[in-house]
Structures are given as C-alpha cells and as structure tokens.
Motif scaffolding. Structure first.
Motif, PDB file in Angstrom:
ATOM      1  N   GLN A   1       0.951  -1.156  -0.121  1.00 41.16           N
ATOM      2  CA  GLN A   1      -0.127   0.001   0.050  1.00 41.16           C
ATOM      3  C   GLN A   1       0.807   1.343   0.061  1.00 41.16           C
ATOM      4  OE1 GLN A   1      -0.251  -2.668   2.264  1.00 41.16           O
ATOM      5  NE2 GLN A   1      -2.297  -3.338   1.837  1.00 41.16           N
ATOM      6  N   GLU A   2       2.073   1.401   0.692  1.00 42.13           N
ATOM      7  CA  GLU A   2       3.061   2.406   0.824  1.00 42.13           C
ATOM      8  C   GLU A   2       3.377   2.425  -0.557  1.00 42.13           C
ATOM      9  OE1 GLU A   2       3.977   2.386   5.564  1.00 42.13           O
ATOM     10  OE2 GLU A   2       5.376   1.281   4.184  1.00 42.13           O
TER      11      GLU A   2
ATOM     12  N   TYR B   1       0.825   4.078  -2.767  1.00 44.59           N
ATOM     13  CA  TYR B   1       0.859   5.375  -2.647  1.00 44.59           C
ATOM     14  C   TYR B   1       1.930   6.305  -3.120  1.00 44.59           C
ATOM     15  CZ  TYR B   1       1.103   9.624   0.591  1.00 44.59           C
ATOM     16  OH  TYR B   1       1.098  10.990   0.910  1.00 44.59           O
TER      17      TYR B   1
ATOM     18  N   ARG C   1       1.451   6.791  -6.750  1.00 47.35           N
ATOM     19  CA  ARG C   1       0.560   7.903  -7.128  1.00 47.35           C
ATOM     20  C   ARG C   1       1.161   9.339  -6.876  1.00 47.35           C
ATOM     21  NH1 ARG C   1      -2.847   3.681  -5.271  1.00 47.35           N
ATOM     22  NH2 ARG C   1      -2.701   4.483  -2.861  1.00 47.35           N
ATOM     23  N   SER C   2       1.732   9.451  -5.818  1.00 52.41           N
ATOM     24  CA  SER C   2       2.457  10.668  -5.364  1.00 52.41           C
ATOM     25  C   SER C   2       3.526  11.172  -6.209  1.00 52.41           C
ATOM     26  CB  SER C   2       3.109  10.808  -3.691  1.00 52.41           C
ATOM     27  OG  SER C   2       2.206  10.477  -2.865  1.00 52.41           O
TER      28      SER C   2
ATOM     29  N   HIS D   1       5.253   8.711   1.942  1.00 54.70           N
ATOM     30  CA  HIS D   1       4.530   7.937   3.080  1.00 54.70           C
ATOM     31  C   HIS D   1       5.101   8.122   4.202  1.00 54.70           C
ATOM     32  CE1 HIS D   1       7.648   5.112   2.642  1.00 54.70           C
ATOM     33  NE2 HIS D   1       7.612   4.515   3.699  1.00 54.70           N
TER      34      HIS D   1
ATOM     35  N   GLN E   1      -3.211   9.848   4.921  1.00 53.55           N
ATOM     36  CA  GLN E   1      -4.658   9.292   4.548  1.00 53.55           C
ATOM     37  C   GLN E   1      -5.490  10.147   3.865  1.00 53.55           C
ATOM     38  OE1 GLN E   1      -6.301   7.948   8.320  1.00 53.55           O
ATOM     39  NE2 GLN E   1      -4.934   6.548   8.521  1.00 53.55           N
TER      40      GLN E   1
ATOM     41  N   ASN F   1      -4.017  10.050   0.298  1.00 51.11           N
ATOM     42  CA  ASN F   1      -4.165   9.152  -0.380  1.00 51.11           C
ATOM     43  C   ASN F   1      -5.311   8.611  -1.049  1.00 51.11           C
ATOM     44  OD1 ASN F   1      -3.086   6.509  -1.396  1.00 51.11           O
ATOM     45  ND2 ASN F   1      -4.327   5.418   0.087  1.00 51.11           N
TER      46      ASN F   1
END
Length: 135
Positions: free
Chosen positions: A4-5, A8, A11-12, A54, A119, A122
């Motif tokens: 998940q990190e 994230y 996406r960042s 993250h 959060q 995200n």
C-alpha cells in the motif's frame, strides 16, 4: 515498505510528473521538481521502494504543494487544512472564498497529524486519478 505504501508513493510521484521506468522500477523526477525549495532528494531517479512520500515530511510537503497547484477548469483550486490530527483537502473557487463558502472534498482524522495527512492525500490521489481517467 508495504504494498500500500509503494502504491501511495507511485501515485504521489505521478502527480508530480515523475515518469516510471519499468525496466529499473525507478521514477524519474524532472529538474524543476528537484529545484523545489523543499526537495532534499539528491538524485533525479528513485526506485519505487526508496521513495518516502509515505513517511518523510519533506517529501509529503511536495505532494501537498502539487495538490495545491492543480487548477480545475482555471476556476477551482484545491487546498489543504490541518487541525490537530485532522486533514481536509478542499476544492473552492473565487466565489466560495469571497463568501466563505467551503466545499469539502476529503476529510481524515487519525492518531497523528502526519497519519491524517497521508490518509487524506491517498484518498485524494485515488479520487483524482479516477476523475482524470473518466474524462
């Protein structure tokens, strides 16, 4: 780093215009981003598992700035508000700012301010990417 990190972080990086190099699993950041007043990264290339969006405030602030620099139809802007352990990402225009009308977009509350920010970012990135792909 959890899957998940990693997602994230991807996406960042993509929000900031980084290009993915599948062969090396690295993101290539442009010179403009590297010259940002908050950029502490020494390299233009970062492996997908080495990015710190993250966890590191210096990286997180770059994502916040990227979100706040998004222009929606040249009228709307996104901005981020932090209060205690809450984070709100809102969308507004000149009308809503002039008349103090807020249009909430995303609201997160967590155990810490940093956690709430991550959060909220995200959720925003997932929403934003879905909106872009639906157009």
């Amino acid at each position: 780093m959890t899957p998940q990190e990693i997602e994230y972080n991807k996406r960042s990086a993509e929000l900031q215009g980084a290009e993915y190099e599948p062969r090396t699993k690295r993101y290539i950041f442009d010179k403009e981003l590297l010259d940002s007043k908050y950029a502490l990264r020494k390299s233009k290339r970062h492996h997908e598992e080495q990015m710190c969006f993250h966890s590191d405030w210096n990286w997180i602030i770059e994502v916040i700035e990227a979100i706040e620099n998004i222009k929606v139809k040249e009228q709307y802007i996104y901005y981020i508000q932090l209060r205690g352990a809450t984070c709100e990402i809102k969308c507004s225009n000149q009308y809503s700012l002039a008349f103090n009308v807020e249009m909430p977009c995303i609201y997160e509350i967590a155990k810490s301010k940093k956690e709430a920010v991550i959060q909220a970012i995200n959720k925003f990135l997932i929403w934003y990417n879905n909106e872009k792909s639906n157009k």
